[in-house]
Scaffold this motif. Structure first.
Motif, short mmCIF file in Angstrom:
data_model
loop_
_atom_site.label_atom_id
_atom_site.label_comp_id
_atom_site.label_asym_id
_atom_site.label_seq_id
_atom_site.Cartn_x
_atom_site.Cartn_y
_atom_site.Cartn_z
N ALA A 65 0.83 -1.21 0.00
CA ALA A 65 0.00 0.00 0.00
C ALA A 65 0.86 1.25 0.00
CB ALA A 65 -0.92 -0.01 1.22
N TYR A 66 1.91 1.26 0.82
CA TYR A 66 2.74 2.46 0.98
C TYR A 66 3.48 2.77 -0.31
CZ TYR A 66 6.03 5.66 3.31
OH TYR A 66 6.76 6.75 3.67
N PHE A 67 4.20 1.80 -0.85
CA PHE A 67 5.01 2.07 -2.03
C PHE A 67 4.20 1.98 -3.31
CE2 PHE A 67 8.06 1.02 1.24
CZ PHE A 67 8.98 2.04 1.08
N GLY A 68 3.09 1.25 -3.27
CA GLY A 68 2.20 1.25 -4.43
C GLY A 68 1.60 2.63 -4.67
N ALA A 69 1.38 3.38 -3.58
CA ALA A 69 0.83 4.73 -3.72
C ALA A 69 1.77 5.63 -4.50
CB ALA A 69 0.57 5.33 -2.34
N TYR A 70 3.08 5.45 -4.32
CA TYR A 70 4.05 6.26 -5.07
C TYR A 70 3.90 6.00 -6.57
CZ TYR A 70 6.72 8.18 -1.18
OH TYR A 70 7.10 8.89 -0.07
N GLY A 89 -0.49 22.18 -4.02
CA GLY A 89 -0.16 20.75 -4.08
C GLY A 89 0.30 20.23 -2.73
N ILE A 90 1.12 21.03 -2.03
CA ILE A 90 1.57 20.65 -0.69
C ILE A 90 0.39 20.55 0.26
CG2 ILE A 90 2.84 21.50 1.33
CD1 ILE A 90 4.95 22.59 -0.59
N LEU A 91 -0.53 21.50 0.18
CA LEU A 91 -1.70 21.49 1.07
C LEU A 91 -2.58 20.28 0.80
CD1 LEU A 91 -2.61 25.30 1.07
CD2 LEU A 91 -1.64 23.96 2.96
N ILE A 92 -2.75 19.92 -0.46
CA ILE A 92 -3.52 18.71 -0.78
C ILE A 92 -2.83 17.48 -0.19
CG2 ILE A 92 -4.24 17.17 -2.67
CD1 ILE A 92 -4.71 19.71 -4.34
N GLY A 93 -1.50 17.44 -0.34
CA GLY A 93 -0.75 16.32 0.22
C GLY A 93 -0.87 16.24 1.72
N LEU A 94 -0.77 17.37 2.40
CA LEU A 94 -0.91 17.39 3.86
C LEU A 94 -2.31 16.96 4.28
CD1 LEU A 94 1.03 20.69 4.67
CD2 LEU A 94 1.73 18.35 5.26
N ALA A 98 -3.04 13.76 6.69
CA ALA A 98 -3.81 13.84 7.93
C ALA A 98 -5.02 12.91 7.89
CB ALA A 98 -4.26 15.28 8.17
N LEU A 99 -5.72 12.88 6.75
CA LEU A 99 -6.89 11.99 6.62
C LEU A 99 -6.49 10.54 6.82
CD1 LEU A 99 -9.83 11.41 5.88
CD2 LEU A 99 -9.15 11.44 3.46
N GLY A 100 -5.40 10.11 6.16
CA GLY A 100 -4.94 8.74 6.32
C GLY A 100 -4.57 8.43 7.75
N ALA A 101 -3.93 9.38 8.44
CA ALA A 101 -3.56 9.17 9.85
C ALA A 101 -4.79 9.03 10.73
CB ALA A 101 -2.68 10.33 10.33
N PHE A 102 -5.77 9.88 10.53
CA PHE A 102 -6.99 9.81 11.35
C PHE A 102 -7.81 8.55 11.06
CE2 PHE A 102 -6.64 14.63 11.63
CZ PHE A 102 -6.22 14.61 12.96
N SER A 125 -0.41 8.42 -0.25
CA SER A 125 -0.78 9.27 -1.39
C SER A 125 -0.48 10.73 -1.07
CB SER A 125 -2.26 9.09 -1.73
OG SER A 125 -2.54 7.76 -2.13
N GLY A 126 -0.76 11.12 0.16
CA GLY A 126 -0.43 12.47 0.58
C GLY A 126 1.07 12.71 0.59
N LEU A 127 1.83 11.70 1.05
CA LEU A 127 3.29 11.81 1.05
C LEU A 127 3.82 11.98 -0.37
CD1 LEU A 127 4.30 9.06 3.65
CD2 LEU A 127 4.37 11.53 3.96
#
Length: 427
Positions: A65-70, A89-94, A98-102, A125-127
């Motif tokens: 999941a992690y590296f597939g997102a890249y 773009g940075i704000l979308i990533g952040l 945050a969404l993934g963490a929550f 995906s955010g990263l």
């Protein structure tokens, strides 16, 4: 791990007479954020095996999941930067981070491993969006002659995050007093804290001035050979080597805790997580040492030596020598540290107008990290964790071979013959 991407070339940056110091500090903080995410990944792998009773092969879906997102998100992320600008773009990533963490919070309540995997994909995906923007920003936030130094400085914070993360996991995931089943509460605490931290940084970024970056068109010089990328041996083999390198690097950590617990009698999962943090510290040290050595030795020589060192160390790991194999596995982080940026720079060297396309291909090679861990997990379930590290040995043998034989661009005459042969085959 900082997965550096290719940096586009820029004509100028609009500062309006303002200082670039604070924008540099804010963008550098982003490197710390994805260091935290990557450092927790390998701790989660072992923790979910215990708390959710998933097998080694199944737990490797976290790496998928992690590296597939890249691989999936890198191209859309580039399009977002082009259309909306780097700040948005940075704000979308952040926001995605945050969404993934929550999402880890309800996943823990439901005790659902697939939910955790999906949450991690959103986070990664955010990263991907953040990383697509951060490297270009760092390179232009100051004088051009010090751009590489700034990028190296920023990437050290990735190492700091990767060092801190296993310590957090050891303290909060593996609750010895209550048993591993109760440890999902620790997962909720850690990722809730990360989500809040990311949102705070997002608010700061949204209110801060970040300079506009104007890309310059890449110029093709008259004396520059218009050779297809596919005919550039150091590039094509370099992309494959990068794919294999990332596969090996991710696999080292994916089953690190499994190996140490089985190999070092008396070690708990929490103890092994602390040892993993030592490995991450060695990763940071290895990058610093490699950077300093490049003033005295060629990058090709350093890459060959680092690759050979990890071949030897992983063979010691596969021998499953009590305690010694665990120490050898920890040492592999030192020699895995500089392989990605060195392969990247060697693979795109001398490509002129095609450097940006070549860099994009190198970034896509990060997907190698999604492939080997599941294969390694199945191997470990059948023959044991230690023998499964022979797959990593093969990866670093390829890294050493590339550094020794295939990383040097072909002379113009050889490239000319290859182009003529390609033209002849087309006609």
């Amino acid at each position: 791990m900082a997965l550096a991407s290719g940096s586009p070339q820029f004509s100028h940056i609009d500062t309006g007479g303002r200082s670039l110091r604070m924008p540099f500090v804010i963008v550098t903080s982003l490197f710390l954020l994805w260091g935290l995410a990557y450092g927790l990944l390998d701790v989660l792998n072992k923790h979910f095996q215990e708390a959710l009773h998933v097998g080694k092969a199944e737990s490797a879906w976290l790496q998928v999941a992690y590296f597939g997102a890249y691989f999936v998100v890198s191209w859309p992320a580039g399009q977002i930067m082009t259309k909306l600008g780097y700040k948005r773009g940075i704000l979308i990533g952040l926001g995605l981070y945050a969404l993934g963490a929550f999402l880890f919070i309800p996943a823990a309540w439901m005790r659902s491993f697939p939910f955790f995997v999906g949450s991690l994909f959103v986070l990664a995906s955010g990263l991907t969006c953040i990383e697509t923007a951060a490297n270009p920003y760092v390179t232009v936030l100051g004088p051009p002659e010090t751009s590489e130094r700034r990028l190296n400085l920023a990437q050290t914070f990735n190492g700091v995050g990767s060092f801190i993360a296993p310590l957090l996991g050891a303290m909060l995931f593996f609750n010895i007093a209550e048993g591993p089943q109760a440890g999902l509460g620790g997962v909720q605490i850690v990722y809730a804290g990360i989500g809040i931290l990311v949102l705070v940084i997002a608010v700061i970024v949204s209110r801060m001035w970040l300079p506009e970056i104007h890309e310059a068109d890449t110029l093709v010089h008259d004396d520059e050979p218009a050779t297809s990328l596919l005919h550039q041996r150091h590039f094509t083999i370099g992309v494959f080597t990068q794919w294999v390198n990332i596969a090996g690097q991710v696999a080292i950590g994916a089953f690190f805790i499994n190996l140490v617990v089985e190999n070092w009698q008396g070690f708990t999962s929490a103890d092994a997580a602390y040892l993993l943090s030592v490995g991450m510290a060695l990763f940071l040290l290895g990058r610093i040492v490699a950077t300093s050595l490049m003033g005295r030795f060629s990058p090709r020589s350093i890459l060959t030596f680092y690759g050979c060192a990890n071949v030897v160390l992983t063979l010691i790991v596969t021998a499953d020598i009590p305690k010694v194999s665990s120490v050898a596995l920890t040492a592999t982080f030192f020699f895995a540290s500089a392989t990605f940026p060195t392969i990247f720079s060697l693979g795109v060297k001398g490509l002129g107008a095609q450097t940006k396309r070549a860099g994009a291909a190198m970034v896509a090679a990060v997907s190698g990290g999604a492939i080997l861990p599941p294969i390694m997990g199945m191997t470990a379930e059948r023959w044991g964790v230690a023998p499964s590290y022979l797959l990593v040995t093969l990866c670093y043998a390829m890294v050493a071979l590339y550094g020794w034989k295939y990383s040097k661009p072909l002379p113009p005459k050889v490239k000319g013959r290859m182009s003529a042969m390609a033209l002849a085959s087309e006609t």
